[in-house]
Write an enzyme that holds these catalytic residues in place. Structure first.
Site, PDB file in Angstrom:
ATOM      1  N   CYS A  56      40.975  22.919  32.972  1.00  0.00           N
ATOM      2  CA  CYS A  56      39.715  23.221  33.654  1.00  0.00           C
ATOM      3  C   CYS A  56      39.720  22.653  35.074  1.00  0.00           C
ATOM      4  O   CYS A  56      39.956  21.464  35.283  1.00  0.00           O
ATOM      5  CB  CYS A  56      38.539  22.635  32.897  1.00  0.00           C
ATOM      6  SG  CYS A  56      37.000  22.705  33.852  1.00  0.00           S
ATOM      7  N   VAL A  57      39.445  23.501  36.043  1.00  0.00           N
ATOM      8  CA  VAL A  57      39.534  23.091  37.442  1.00  0.00           C
ATOM      9  C   VAL A  57      38.526  22.004  37.804  1.00  0.00           C
ATOM     10  O   VAL A  57      38.882  21.012  38.455  1.00  0.00           O
ATOM     11  CB  VAL A  57      39.425  24.304  38.394  1.00  0.00           C
ATOM     12  CG1 VAL A  57      38.098  25.041  38.256  1.00  0.00           C
ATOM     13  CG2 VAL A  57      39.629  23.882  39.838  1.00  0.00           C
TER      14      VAL A  57
END
Lengths: 130, 135
Positions: free
Chosen positions: A78-79
């Site tokens: 997840c960024v």
């Protein structure tokens, strides 16, 4: 059966990443499909190639990379969670003006939509964490 | 995406102390764009996430509790809260933020999003989901 796996805890502190790995391996051995493995919360720390455990211990990060290579797994970090915790690929490091990147082989950085899509596309979404 | 699934987000942790609650809310907000049938459940210390009057100045953390009030606008209209978890913590529904939504099928009437459920009802709720994400 088609699975998406979510890993919510970092390596070594918690066993969740180990259990998720063993689950993924066992599922693949039984002929099931892993649609995606999504790393969230401290789980993003499973994706740093700078991890250096003692030689007599398992290497949690390399193990994921190797499994991904062997089975063409989609390992997604997840960024937003990664940015908070200092996990970056070359593009992310450059975009955020950082002097280094650390994403391990076989992982890619993307958004939370990938998790939701995993839930939609898979028969089961299995969450590993506290 | 034509396929629609029932998603339940299970919030089990206190809002501060760990990042689970905040990052769970981020998933809910992103997930809202996928037009799935979304429900939230607050259980255990998770009920503290929607307690009203939160003030985080002293701990220098961002107070993200106003975001729960906005979820109605994202078509997240069902917020289940464990009765037992409230009672165990000396809380009642009056201690919670008033979470509402506007019902487009009922002339945009404002309705309560909060639904109190007991353990058996939670089990039934989970049973009917396609995807359960627990945080």
């Amino acid at each position: 059966m088609k699975f998406t796996i979510q890993v919510n805890e970092g390596p070594y502190q918690h066993q969740s990443s180990d259990t998720a790995y063993q689950f993924a391996k066992a599922a693949l051995e039984k002929g099931h499909e892993i649609f995606r493995v999504f790393f969230y919360h401290d789980g993003v720390n499973n994706a740093t190639r700078l991890t250096t455990p003692p030689q007599d211990d398992r290497n949690v990060v390399n193990r994921w990379s190797e499994l991904a290579k062997e089975h063409n797994l989609d390992l997604v970090v997840c960024v937003a969670a990664a940015q908070r915790r200092g996990i970056a690929d070359k593009d992310e490091a450059q975009r955020n003006g950082k002097d280094a990147d650390n994403l391990a082989d076989g992982f890619r950085i993307s958004g939370l939509g990938q998790l939701i899509e995993g839930g939609i596309q898979s028969d089961r979404l299995v969450v590993f964490g506290d | 995406m034509s396929e629609s699934k029932k998603f339940l987000y299970v919030n089990r942790k206190a809002p501060y102390g760990t990042v689970y609650a905040l990052e769970s809310l981020e998933v809910v907000l992103i997930g809202a764009a996928f037009e799935q049938d979304v429900q939230l459940l607050f259980v255990d210390d998770g009920v503290f996430q929607i307690v009203k009057g939160q003030d985080t100045k002293g701990i220098e953390m961002k107070n993200f509790s106003p975001t729960y009030s906005a979820l109605g606008d994202y078509e997240v209209t069902k917020m289940y809260v464990s009765k037992e978890s409230l009672e165990e913590r000396g809380l009642t529904v009056d201690d919670l933020m008033p979470l509402t939504y506007e019902d487009e099928d009922d002339d945009w009437a404002e309705k309560d999003s909060i639904i109190l459920v007991n353990k058996d009802e939670i089990a039934a709720l989970m049973e009917e989901q396609d995807v359960v994400l627990s945080f």
